[in-house]
Design a protein around this motif. Structure first.
Motif, PDB file in Angstrom:
ATOM      1  N   HIS A 179       8.739  10.966   2.051  1.00  0.00           N
ATOM      2  CA  HIS A 179       8.616  10.018   3.154  1.00  0.00           C
ATOM      3  C   HIS A 179       9.978   9.489   3.583  1.00  0.00           C
ATOM      4  O   HIS A 179      10.348   9.518   4.765  1.00  0.00           O
ATOM      5  N   GLU A 180      10.763   9.027   2.640  1.00  0.00           N
ATOM      6  CA  GLU A 180      12.048   8.420   2.968  1.00  0.00           C
ATOM      7  C   GLU A 180      13.054   9.443   3.469  1.00  0.00           C
ATOM      8  O   GLU A 180      13.809   9.181   4.411  1.00  0.00           O
ATOM      9  N   ASN A 183      12.008  10.640   7.102  1.00  0.00           N
ATOM     10  CA  ASN A 183      12.177   9.603   8.112  1.00  0.00           C
ATOM     11  C   ASN A 183      13.636   9.195   8.297  1.00  0.00           C
ATOM     12  O   ASN A 183      14.019   8.740   9.371  1.00  0.00           O
ATOM     13  N   ALA A 286      17.081   1.053   3.662  1.00  0.00           N
ATOM     14  CA  ALA A 286      15.790   1.741   3.563  1.00  0.00           C
ATOM     15  C   ALA A 286      14.626   0.782   3.782  1.00  0.00           C
ATOM     16  O   ALA A 286      13.636   1.132   4.439  1.00  0.00           O
ATOM     17  N   TRP A 289      14.607  -0.415   7.533  1.00  0.00           N
ATOM     18  CA  TRP A 289      14.251   0.720   8.380  1.00  0.00           C
ATOM     19  C   TRP A 289      12.764   1.037   8.285  1.00  0.00           C
ATOM     20  O   TRP A 289      12.131   1.380   9.286  1.00  0.00           O
ATOM     21  N   ALA A 290      12.170   0.902   7.127  1.00  0.00           N
ATOM     22  CA  ALA A 290      10.739   1.159   6.966  1.00  0.00           C
ATOM     23  C   ALA A 290       9.916   0.206   7.825  1.00  0.00           C
ATOM     24  O   ALA A 290       8.920   0.605   8.445  1.00  0.00           O
ATOM     25  N   GLN A 293      10.479   1.122  11.567  1.00  0.00           N
ATOM     26  CA  GLN A 293       9.739   2.332  11.903  1.00  0.00           C
ATOM     27  C   GLN A 293       8.252   2.026  12.040  1.00  0.00           C
ATOM     28  O   GLN A 293       7.579   2.533  12.949  1.00  0.00           O
ATOM     29  N   ASN A 294       7.719   1.194  11.152  1.00  0.00           N
ATOM     30  CA  ASN A 294       6.317   0.806  11.248  1.00  0.00           C
ATOM     31  C   ASN A 294       6.036   0.120  12.584  1.00  0.00           C
ATOM     32  O   ASN A 294       5.002   0.360  13.219  1.00  0.00           O
ATOM     33  N   THR A 343      -2.914   3.558   4.770  1.00  0.00           N
ATOM     34  CA  THR A 343      -2.441   3.809   6.124  1.00  0.00           C
ATOM     35  C   THR A 343      -3.627   4.037   7.037  1.00  0.00           C
ATOM     36  O   THR A 343      -4.683   4.510   6.609  1.00  0.00           O
ATOM     37  N   GLY A 352       5.776   3.319   3.233  1.00  0.00           N
ATOM     38  CA  GLY A 352       6.928   2.632   3.814  1.00  0.00           C
ATOM     39  C   GLY A 352       6.979   1.152   3.508  1.00  0.00           C
ATOM     40  O   GLY A 352       7.965   0.644   2.961  1.00  0.00           O
ATOM     41  N   ALA A 356       9.344  -0.964   0.923  1.00  0.00           N
ATOM     42  CA  ALA A 356      10.193  -2.045   1.423  1.00  0.00           C
ATOM     43  C   ALA A 356       9.985  -3.321   0.615  1.00  0.00           C
ATOM     44  O   ALA A 356      10.957  -3.999   0.234  1.00  0.00           O
TER      45      ALA A 356
END
Length: 389
Positions: A179-180, A183, A286, A289-290, A293-294, A343, A352, A356
């Protein structure tokens, strides 16, 4: 036997009656003798033994049997230590220790562990021989019986739990890494393509190209270090906080976001920001950013989408706020958004926000959903701060 005795008695009575002239009595005795003998001849079937009447069970004994049945249903072996002697309590303990009541040759260390482990605490002990050794968690309790204290112990097989946890941890690690990495590589690739396109211009703006390439280099190095830490430790590494300058940190995030989502308005608010934060730069990047991005992924159907990143100094800490004008998070999902692998997106992995929060808590901070409604969703994170200097 009873019928034989009857025949003999009647015969004797008949003889006496006949000698004394009591012929009627003698005839009656003879008839009784004939009838009894006939019954003996006719009823020759073997007689079934009459079962003895059931022995009445006292209420206390009935309760003891019921309790024993309940204890035998427990998959955890239960043992009792009474005056230095070890006894098995249920079927699982009898199977494990090979005894029906008292354990004559208890496993090494079990009696000592039972004696030393106070109620409310646990200990770990290995039971078995040669290659068949299993690890058990020992939990204890005290029970007063007949004026004496008996230590009760429950042995919980943790080998299966450990193997399951190891498999789950490995699966989670692979999903988090993929995932990380994916992305993080997406905006890096986009920014690199932008730099290449700028170089194709007959008169390229070299300072902008240089800035773009430097951002790509920094983020690639950050991603490399982040991945190496995961691979080396097989878990989220402990943060290595350092004195982190806020302005260049936010500038890198802004460059990455604008490149990745050029149609989403991105703004920053640093009016009350401190000059520095105390954080691990790679991990904090990280984490933020998560969340960004969400937010961006929630804005795909929103007219005039926008995201704001705000940093504000507070006493002893820094407040990082991320706000978007998307549709909001449904009330029914708000309690689950930080749960790993939860999700509602078709292509989402659900790691994500969980990652975080884990990163920020590792910094002695936190990540929370401060507010969510149609047109306004706000996440807040706390990071320790240090004085500028």
């Amino acid at each position: 036997m009873l019928r034989t005795l009857v025949v003999a008695a009647v015969g004797a009575a008949g003889a006496v009656a006949a000698t004394r002239g009591l012929y009627a009595t003698a005839v009656l005795a003879a008839l009784i003798a004939v009838w009894t003998a006939a019954l003996n001849l006719v009823d020759t079937r073997p007689q079934r033994p009459v079962p003895p009447p059931p022995v009445p069970v006292s209420p206390g004994e009935e309760e003891r049997r019921r309790l024993t049945a309940y204890l035998d249903l427990s998959p955890a072996p239960l043992v009792a230590l009474d005056d230095g002697r070890l006894h098995v309590v249920n079927r699982a303990a009898r199977h494990l220790l090979g005894a029906n009541d008292r354990v004559v040759d208890p496993p090494e260390g079990l009696v000592a562990a039972l004696s030393d482990t106070r109620p409310g605490r646990t200990a770990t002990i290995d039971i078995g021989r040669d290659t068949n050794v299993r690890s058990f968690a020992l939990a204890t309790g005290d029970l007063a019986l007949a004026g004496r204290m008996t230590r009760i112990g429950a042995l919980i097989d943790i080998d299966a739990e450990l193997k399951g946890a190891e498999a789950a941890a490995l699966r989670d690690l692979v999903q988090v890494l993929s995932h990380e990495i994916v992305n993080a590589l997406t905006p890096i690739a986009s920014l690199a393509e932008t730099a290449v396109a700028m170089l194709d211009d007959p008169d390229p703006a070299l300072p902008q190209v240089r800035d773009a390439i430097l951002t790509v280099a920094r983020r690639a190095a950050s991603l490399h270090r982040f991945g190496e830490s995961y691979r080396a430790l097989a878990k989220l590494p402990a943060p290595a906080p350092e004195r982190l300058s806020v302005t260049p940190f936010v500038s890198d995030l802004e460059a990455l976001f604008v490149t990745r989502w050029p149609t989403i308005a991105f703004s920053t608010d640093l009016r009350e920001a401190p000059a520095h934060m105390h954080a691990d730069p790679d991990q904090l990047t990280a984490a933020i950013w998560a969340v960004l991005q969400n937010a961006a992924e929630a804005l795909h159907d929103t007219p005039d989408p926008s995201v704001t990143l705000s940093i504000r100094a507070q006493v002893g800490q820094t407040l990082v706020t991320m706000t978007d004008n998307g549709p909001g998070i449904p009330v029914g999902n708000q309690a689950d958004i930080f749960r790993p692998f939860f999700t509602t997106k078709k292509e989402g992995s659900g790691v994500g926000l969980a990652l975080a929060r884990q990163i920020l808590r590792g910094h002695n901070g936190d990540l929370t959903l401060a507010h969510s409604s149609a047109g306004a969703t706000r996440f807040e994170s706390m990071v320790p701060s240090i004085a500028a200097g």
